[in-house]
Design a protein around this motif. Structure first.
Motif, mmCIF file in Angstrom:
data_model
loop_
_atom_site.group_PDB
_atom_site.id
_atom_site.type_symbol
_atom_site.label_atom_id
_atom_site.label_comp_id
_atom_site.label_asym_id
_atom_site.label_seq_id
_atom_site.Cartn_x
_atom_site.Cartn_y
_atom_site.Cartn_z
ATOM 1 N N VAL A 141 -6.196 -12.080 8.309
ATOM 2 C CA VAL A 141 -5.080 -12.168 9.121
ATOM 3 C C VAL A 141 -4.902 -13.859 7.790
ATOM 4 O O VAL A 141 -3.685 -14.155 8.111
ATOM 5 C CB VAL A 141 -5.405 -12.354 10.893
ATOM 6 N N ASP A 142 -6.054 -14.806 8.468
ATOM 7 C CA ASP A 142 -5.449 -15.892 7.151
ATOM 8 C C ASP A 142 -4.679 -15.605 6.224
ATOM 9 O O ASP A 142 -4.187 -17.100 5.563
ATOM 10 C CB ASP A 142 -7.459 -16.351 7.598
ATOM 11 N N GLY A 143 -5.433 -14.538 5.623
ATOM 12 C CA GLY A 143 -5.173 -13.860 4.295
ATOM 13 C C GLY A 143 -3.707 -13.489 3.807
ATOM 14 O O GLY A 143 -3.047 -14.263 2.527
ATOM 15 N N LEU A 144 -3.577 -12.948 5.129
ATOM 16 C CA LEU A 144 -2.099 -12.487 4.496
ATOM 17 C C LEU A 144 -1.118 -12.733 5.463
ATOM 18 O O LEU A 144 -0.451 -12.875 5.410
ATOM 19 C CB LEU A 144 -2.323 -10.590 4.569
ATOM 20 N N LEU A 145 -1.401 -13.239 6.818
ATOM 21 C CA LEU A 145 -0.363 -13.520 8.173
ATOM 22 C C LEU A 145 1.028 -13.503 7.435
ATOM 23 O O LEU A 145 2.519 -13.218 7.285
ATOM 24 C CB LEU A 145 -1.210 -13.612 8.902
ATOM 25 N N THR A 146 1.149 -15.109 6.944
ATOM 26 C CA THR A 146 1.991 -16.348 6.612
ATOM 27 C C THR A 146 2.849 -15.525 5.340
ATOM 28 O O THR A 146 4.683 -15.280 6.000
ATOM 29 C CB THR A 146 1.137 -17.326 6.558
ATOM 30 N N GLY A 147 2.370 -14.992 4.848
ATOM 31 C CA GLY A 147 2.889 -14.609 3.464
ATOM 32 C C GLY A 147 3.784 -13.388 3.810
ATOM 33 O O GLY A 147 4.725 -13.304 3.532
ATOM 34 N N SER A 148 3.351 -12.356 4.411
ATOM 35 C CA SER A 148 3.683 -11.376 4.686
ATOM 36 C C SER A 148 4.446 -10.892 5.811
ATOM 37 O O SER A 148 5.310 -11.273 5.770
ATOM 38 C CB SER A 148 2.369 -10.068 5.783
ATOM 39 N N VAL A 149 4.869 -12.693 6.039
ATOM 40 C CA VAL A 149 5.988 -12.349 7.914
ATOM 41 C C VAL A 149 7.105 -12.963 6.516
ATOM 42 O O VAL A 149 8.294 -12.367 6.322
ATOM 43 C CB VAL A 149 5.483 -13.588 8.372
ATOM 44 N N VAL A 150 6.756 -13.756 6.000
ATOM 45 C CA VAL A 150 7.196 -14.956 5.123
ATOM 46 C C VAL A 150 8.328 -13.509 4.327
ATOM 47 O O VAL A 150 9.657 -13.736 4.901
ATOM 48 C CB VAL A 150 7.685 -15.936 4.545
ATOM 49 N N VAL A 151 7.691 -12.715 3.321
ATOM 50 C CA VAL A 151 8.690 -12.156 2.361
ATOM 51 C C VAL A 151 9.154 -10.713 3.761
ATOM 52 O O VAL A 151 10.090 -10.655 2.607
ATOM 53 C CB VAL A 151 7.627 -10.935 1.816
ATOM 54 N N PHE A 152 8.616 -10.263 4.670
ATOM 55 C CA PHE A 152 8.835 -9.208 5.208
ATOM 56 C C PHE A 152 10.578 -9.546 5.789
ATOM 57 O O PHE A 152 12.011 -9.294 6.083
ATOM 58 C CB PHE A 152 8.330 -9.109 6.623
ATOM 59 N N VAL A 153 10.188 -11.009 6.347
ATOM 60 C CA VAL A 153 11.928 -11.721 6.408
ATOM 61 C C VAL A 153 12.656 -11.798 5.687
ATOM 62 O O VAL A 153 13.769 -11.445 6.047
ATOM 63 C CB VAL A 153 11.869 -13.203 7.750
ATOM 64 N N LEU A 154 12.681 -12.410 4.550
ATOM 65 C CA LEU A 154 13.183 -13.259 3.747
ATOM 66 C C LEU A 154 13.935 -11.621 2.893
ATOM 67 O O LEU A 154 15.503 -11.292 3.515
ATOM 68 C CB LEU A 154 12.497 -13.924 2.362
ATOM 69 N N THR A 155 13.436 -10.060 3.435
ATOM 70 C CA THR A 155 14.128 -8.879 2.801
ATOM 71 C C THR A 155 15.116 -8.527 3.731
ATOM 72 O O THR A 155 15.809 -8.152 3.146
ATOM 73 C CB THR A 155 12.763 -8.219 2.637
ATOM 74 N N VAL A 156 14.590 -8.910 4.771
ATOM 75 C CA VAL A 156 15.267 -8.468 5.791
ATOM 76 C C VAL A 156 16.934 -8.809 5.785
ATOM 77 O O VAL A 156 17.987 -8.598 6.080
ATOM 78 C CB VAL A 156 14.658 -8.612 7.512
ATOM 79 N N LEU A 157 16.288 -10.935 5.326
ATOM 80 C CA LEU A 157 18.085 -11.613 5.690
ATOM 81 C C LEU A 157 18.638 -11.345 4.931
ATOM 82 O O LEU A 157 20.108 -11.349 4.353
ATOM 83 C CB LEU A 157 17.684 -12.900 6.093
ATOM 84 N N THR A 158 18.285 -11.684 3.085
ATOM 85 C CA THR A 158 19.280 -11.012 2.185
ATOM 86 C C THR A 158 19.446 -9.763 1.973
ATOM 87 O O THR A 158 20.560 -9.684 1.382
ATOM 88 C CB THR A 158 17.860 -10.990 0.351
ATOM 89 N N VAL A 159 18.739 -8.663 2.707
ATOM 90 C CA VAL A 159 19.322 -6.907 2.351
ATOM 91 C C VAL A 159 20.952 -7.405 3.613
ATOM 92 O O VAL A 159 21.479 -6.590 2.825
ATOM 93 C CB VAL A 159 18.562 -6.559 2.684
#
Length: 254
Positions: A224-242
């Motif tokens: 979780v420490d390695g992946l959580l923040t970056g994964s959430v950021v890229v997911f939210v960024l993808t949804v918003l930009t699409v």
């Protein structure tokens, strides 16, 4: 909807395959970094504390693949060319949904990004001292492809708003350079390496967190420490930009 996306995607892919030079052009810069910067990176990593876990190639290779995703910002040039040649004008009179126009173009960019990323990975595995778990590498590629979707969607939106190469180019250069420098693509920005003000500034940059998650996935750190923040950021960024890209296509091509 899916048939419409497929039709737009097939047209875009056909145009890309007529000029396959994009394959070599896209990977030329990362390959040069591997050849000319990689050996220096090995010396730097071995003699300097503060780098993330892994050898130089585990640190550098995912960054170069992610950089390909960042270059998806240039996708908007395709829309500007379609505007100039009247392609979008002709598409306005068709029943194709505006969201399908966007997603078809984005899908073509993602396929190109995937091909280039796989070529870089093969070169790094075959010719350099890259050792990484296949599952982690696959997850890293997924993160990069999501970033490609996000940035190409936003690039198309900006291009449709500006409608001018003269304005689009300087805007991209103004945005892209700080993102690359502050995301730690070439030299990771960690507390052990960077002054505190630069480290703090880098953490404001959302692409830093995506870069950290990409490197963590690449070396097999699936915590979780390695992946959580970056994964959430890229997911939210993808949804918003699409969503933004779809709204812009709808408004500008009404």
């Amino acid at each position: 909807m899916f048939r419409e996306i497929w039709l737009v995607f097939r047209r875009e892919l056909t145009l890309s395959l007529r000029n396959p030079a994009w394959i070599g052009i896209g990977i030329m810069q990362p390959v040069l970094y591997l050849v000319l910067f990689g050996p220096l990176m090995e010396r730097i990593v071995s003699s300097t504390p503060g780098f993330p876990p892994g050898n130089a190639w585990v640190i550098l290779t995912p960054a170069l693949v992610l950089q390909l995703g960042l270059f998806s910002m240039f996708a908007g040039f395709g829309v500007l060319a379609d505007l100039r040649n009247g392609v979008l004008e002709r598409m306005r009179v068709t029943p194709v949904r505006r969201l399908a126009l966007l997603l078809g173009k984005v899908a073509n960019g993602v396929v190109q990004l995937l091909v280039q990323a796989l070529l870089i990975l093969v070169i790094a595995f075959v010719f350099f001292d890259l050792r990484a778990p296949i599952g982690g590498v696959a997850l890293s590629v997924v993160i990069v492809l999501m970033l490609g979707v996000a940035l190409s969607s936003s690039s198309y939106a900006v291009a449709l708003v500006l409608k001018s190469e003269e304005a689009f180019v300087p805007l991209l250069n103004t945005i892209l350079l700080p993102i690359i420098l502050l995301s730690g693509i070439l030299i990771p920005i960690t507390q052990g390496l960077a002054p505190q003000w630069l480290y703090t500034l880098s953490k404001i940059n959302p692409f830093t967190h995506i870069m950290d998650a990409d490197r963590a996935a690449f070396r097999g750190d699936l915590t979780v420490d390695g992946l959580l923040t970056g994964s959430v950021v890229v997911f939210v960024l993808t949804v918003l930009t699409v969503w933004w890209g779809a709204r812009t296509f709808q408004r500008e091509n009404a």
